[in-house]
Design an enzyme around this catalytic site. Structure first.
Site, PDB file in Angstrom:
ATOM      1  N   GLU A 265       0.590  -0.730  -0.053  1.00  0.00           N
ATOM      2  CA  GLU A 265      -0.027  -0.396  -0.326  1.00  0.00           C
ATOM      3  C   GLU A 265       0.609   1.203  -0.032  1.00  0.00           C
ATOM      4  O   GLU A 265       1.883   1.511   0.972  1.00  0.00           O
ATOM      5  CB  GLU A 265      -1.127   0.031   1.513  1.00  0.00           C
ATOM      6  CG  GLU A 265      -1.945   0.972   1.080  1.00  0.00           C
ATOM      7  CD  GLU A 265      -1.598   2.498   2.324  1.00  0.00           C
ATOM      8  OE1 GLU A 265      -1.289   2.983   1.689  1.00  0.00           O
ATOM      9  OE2 GLU A 265      -2.142   1.800   3.263  1.00  0.00           O
ATOM     10  N   CYS A 302      -3.300   7.864   4.861  1.00  0.00           N
ATOM     11  CA  CYS A 302      -3.069   7.075   3.481  1.00  0.00           C
ATOM     12  C   CYS A 302      -4.048   7.357   2.984  1.00  0.00           C
ATOM     13  O   CYS A 302      -4.130   8.077   1.703  1.00  0.00           O
ATOM     14  CB  CYS A 302      -3.055   5.873   3.112  1.00  0.00           C
ATOM     15  SG  CYS A 302      -3.936   4.749   4.476  1.00  0.00           S
TER      16      CYS A 302
END
Length: 525
Positions: A265, A302
């Site tokens: 990620e 994120c």
């Protein structure tokens, strides 16, 4: 608990073999006791071999037994949440109360995975019974279930030092799948990592599991991470961090004699599209709300909504002014590490070099580790012409994009790379434009949000935290939500087996009372 600074390899506490380090308080610049051990390739080999020894027994634990272990981890994590939060406040400069909440949510994730394990649906048990009379050729009995991959390496992240770290969702989902875990702890919060690691180590012992089910390592530089990815007994890797770091691990894993999956990620700007009718109706509300959420964790999330796009027209001025007002009242706050703070400064300068105009700034930094909140503006033409403007700035900065009309909005949407999320604000009058935009966003993200914001995200059965590259290395999977377990299992078919040799989920009598697909029909029989 008293921190020892040792590595945790199976049931053992292992002293340093490659030097020591101390945690840094980013708010004061002071080093924090104690010293923490660093290890190298020999510790990697010891931990991975223990995990491999544990795999056969742990991957075949009963579903009830494995679920009870996950519940035990959750109980222990909640029991130390105040101590853990206090240590994290020292190691990050962020409020302790924030981490108490993160610990509680992460314990909840372990409990949800315990439920997933008990239900057994992740096994995808499927039975095609024998049809000896079938013409022109008989069919023999076929039975399929998913099985665990093997030892998994988890790279801890800096920005969520519980939920994306030692006791985070990657660890929980791998353990739920039946995979032993070796965590490479992030050096930004070694004390918190030890507390979390000892929680899991104690749970392994109390559950009577093989000691190799869990280990915790730290090391200097890239050596220990490379050794973990290279080790021939490791079967999968997870990573949360930069695109540069994630792709280095991914490429290294593909060069192994036996390539393995690296579930990364990496990067996302989570674009937010405000369509004209929504802009006119509630531009100020959207502008203020987006900035409030973008400032969460000092912009170090994120899912931060980093790029706000709207067509210049009724409501644009109100959106712009409200966003600027929120930025201007934001206090400069300590960022997670000096390296992250320095990268934020460089990337904000990159926006300016790419043509972005600074239209608002938060309060001036009081300390060297503080990040100042910033609001920039560009035109749609500038965003299309300069790819650097579409890249992530990790920290408390937001980019406002002034578009000329719906056609340019569609053109700009096509210019974005893969994202973790994308957001639409729309009213009934915007439905035609929204309908045009949806297929474009579906190709570029794993999560589309309507009339809300990209952060926070619920951890649920329907959660997706993934998307096309560079958001992740494999958009078929999620790192958040109950579907995260799918990363760590693979299918095995048992053909023409006697019933007594079959795994319990596939036996004729269905002793675990699982939902199974039998001859194409979903049934609990």
């Amino acid at each position: 608990m008293t921190l020892t600074g040792d590595l945790l390899i199976g049931a053992s506490r292992v002293p340093a073999t490659a030097g020591t380090m101390k945690a840094l308080n980013p708010a004061t610049g002071e080093l924090i006791e104690p010293e923490f051990a660093l290890g190298g390739a020999s510790e990697v080999d010891r931990a991975v071999r223990l995990a491999d020894e544990a795999f056969d027994s742990y991957s075949h634990t009963g579903l009830v037994e494995r679920a009870a272990f996950l519940d035990l981890v959750a109980d222990k994590l909640e029991a130390v949440k105040e101590e853990l939060a206090a240590r994290l406040a020292l190691e990050t400069g962020l409020p302790a109360a924030q981490f108490e909440g993160e610990a509680t949510r992460t314990a909840g994730v372990f409990r949800k995975f315990a439920t997933v394990v008990r239900q057994g649906r992740f096994l995808q048990a499927t039975i095609d019974p024998a049809q000896p009379e079938r013409q022109p050729a008989p069919r023999v009995d076929h039975r399929l279930q998913k099985v665990a991959l093997g030892p998994v390496v988890v790279f801890g992240a800096s920005n969520f030092p519980i939920s994306y770290s030692v006791a985070g969702g990657d660890t929980a989902s791998a353990l739920a799948a039946g995979c032993p875990v070796i965590v490479k702890a992030h050096n930004a919060h070694p004390g918190a990592s030890e507390i979390e690691g000892r929680v899991i180590q104690e749970a392994v012992a109390e559950a009577g599991l093989h000691e190799g089910v869990f280990s915790l390592l730290r090391g200097p530089g890239n050596e220990i991470g490379e050794a973990l990815v290279d080790h021939p007994l490791v079967r999968a890797v997870t990573f949360t961090g930069s695109e540069v770091g994630g792709m280095a691990l991914y490429r290294r894993a593909q060069k192994r004699p036996d390539p393995i999956p690296v579930f990364t990620e990496m990067t996302s700007v989570n674009p937010t599209f405000v369509l004209p009718a929504a802009l006119a109706a509630r531009g100020a509300e959207i502008g203020a709300g987006l900035v409030q959420r973008a400032m969460y964790n000092v912009g170090q999330a994120c899912l931060k909504p980093a790029v706000l796009l709207a067509v210049d027209g009724p409501g644009f001025g109100e959106l712009r002014d409200a966003a600027a007002a929120e930025i201007e009242k934001a206090a400069a706050r300590t960022m997670l590490t000096p390296g992250i703070r320095d990268a934020y400064t460089r990337n904000a300068q990159r926006l300016e070099s790419g043509g972005a105009s600074r239209i608002a700034a938060g309060q001036e930094p009081a300390g060297a580790g503080d990040g100042q909140s910033l609001l920039y503006e560009v035109s749609g033409e500038q965003l299309l012409a300069e790819p650097a403007l579409r890249e992530e700035v990790f920290g408390p900065a937001v980019l406002l994009v002034r578009l000329t009309g719906p056609d340019q909005l569609i053109e700009v949407a096509r210019a974005f790379r893969g994202q973790l999320s994308a957001t639409l604000h729309a009213e009934a009058a915007d439905r035609a434009t929204a309908g045009q935009l949806l297929p474009i966003l579906e190709r570029r993200t794993g999560r589309i949000v309507f009339n809300a914001f990209s952060i926070p995200q619920e951890v649920s059965y329907a959660s997706t935290h993934g998307g096309p590259f560079p958001a992740t290395s494999d958009s078929r999977f999620t790192s958040v939500g109950m579907g995260a377990i799918e990363r760590f299992v693979r299918p095995v078919t048992y053909q023409n087996f006697p019933d007594e040799l079959l795994p319990e989920p596939l036996r004729e009598a269905n002793p675990l009372h699982l939902w199974r697909v039998v001859d194409g029909e979903l049934t609990q029989h």
